[in-house]
Design an enzyme around this catalytic site. Structure first.
Site, PDB file in Angstrom:
ATOM      1  N   GLY A   7       6.784 -27.936  70.873  1.00  0.00           N
ATOM      2  CA  GLY A   7       5.455 -27.958  70.275  1.00  0.00           C
ATOM      3  C   GLY A   7       4.428 -27.493  71.291  1.00  0.00           C
ATOM      4  O   GLY A   7       4.638 -27.620  72.504  1.00  0.00           O
ATOM      5  N   CYS A  39       5.805 -33.158  78.016  1.00  0.00           N
ATOM      6  CA  CYS A  39       4.696 -32.289  77.618  1.00  0.00           C
ATOM      7  C   CYS A  39       4.682 -31.089  78.562  1.00  0.00           C
ATOM      8  O   CYS A  39       4.822 -31.253  79.775  1.00  0.00           O
ATOM      9  CB  CYS A  39       3.388 -33.062  77.731  1.00  0.00           C
ATOM     10  SG  CYS A  39       1.950 -32.093  77.247  1.00  0.00           S
ATOM     11  N   GLU A  60       1.191 -33.407  69.165  1.00  0.00           N
ATOM     12  CA  GLU A  60       0.382 -32.176  69.153  1.00  0.00           C
ATOM     13  C   GLU A  60      -1.011 -32.423  68.589  1.00  0.00           C
ATOM     14  O   GLU A  60      -1.997 -31.876  69.102  1.00  0.00           O
ATOM     15  CB  GLU A  60       1.093 -31.063  68.376  1.00  0.00           C
ATOM     16  CG  GLU A  60       2.460 -30.644  68.926  1.00  0.00           C
ATOM     17  CD  GLU A  60       2.492 -30.395  70.423  1.00  0.00           C
ATOM     18  OE1 GLU A  60       1.484 -29.949  70.992  1.00  0.00           O
ATOM     19  OE2 GLU A  60       3.543 -30.674  71.036  1.00  0.00           O
TER      20      GLU A  60
END
Ligand code: NI
Length: 176
Positions: free
Chosen positions: A50, A97, A140
């Protein structure tokens, strides 16, 4: 998406753009569609599952997600996504992330969410997400609100990750 699609550098913590609330997209132009293509190419190249606009210095409410586990792509390009319903049931998944490389942590979130967004043709879509997809889409959408996964973990672990990220950032700055 063509092979010539440009890859965009991914910004890392503590870049302040990651803490800004992203602006809604008011008109879906070819430029917006191109950014979404570039975001998808950048996400696959990283590789990640993502990517949100602020991570590529685009402070707009844009998200790309592909949580498929095999070779088949299942790419979602979301414009102005929002969570319209969250389950009371919660689940814990390990998250990372692209803006906080080399760090992961267990994050607790609602196990299922219903999301509404516009696709790249401007069509309004509603989908129900669970499992990894639910965690990813919440992660996200958090980015669009200036929130990072480390905001959901213990203060101790967050401070440890932030210290390391700031140290790396300063070293990278020194090296130019
Ligand atoms: Ni992220």
């Amino acid at each position: 998406m063509t092979n010539s699609t440009r890859l965009i550098p991914i910004v890392k913590v503590p870049d302040p753009i990651l803490r800004k609330v992203a602006e809604p997209v008011t008109e879906i132009t070819d430029g917006i569609r191109q950014i979404l293509d570039e975001m998808a190419a950048t996400m696959y190249d990283a590789p990640g599952i993502g990517l949100a606009g602020p991570q590529v210095k685009v402070s707009k409410r844009l998200v790309v997600i592909d949580c498929s586990k095999d070779e088949t792509h299942d790419l979602y390009k979301m414009i102005n996504p929002k969570i319209i319903r969250s389950s009371n049931k919660r689940s814990v998944l390990e998250e990372g992330c692209l803006s906080i490389p080399d760090h992961t942590a267990e994050v607790e979130r609602p196990a299922e969410v219903e999301i509404q967004y516009l696709d790249e043709t401007g069509c309004s879509k509603k989908i129900l997400a669970d499992g990894l997809f639910a965690a990813c889409v919440q992660h996200e959408i958090d980015h669009l609100n200036g929130i990072l996964f480390i905001d959901h973990i213990s203060r101790l672990k967050k401070d440890m990750i932030m210290r390391k990220m700031i140290k790396n950032y300063r070293q990278a700055e020194k090296q130019g």
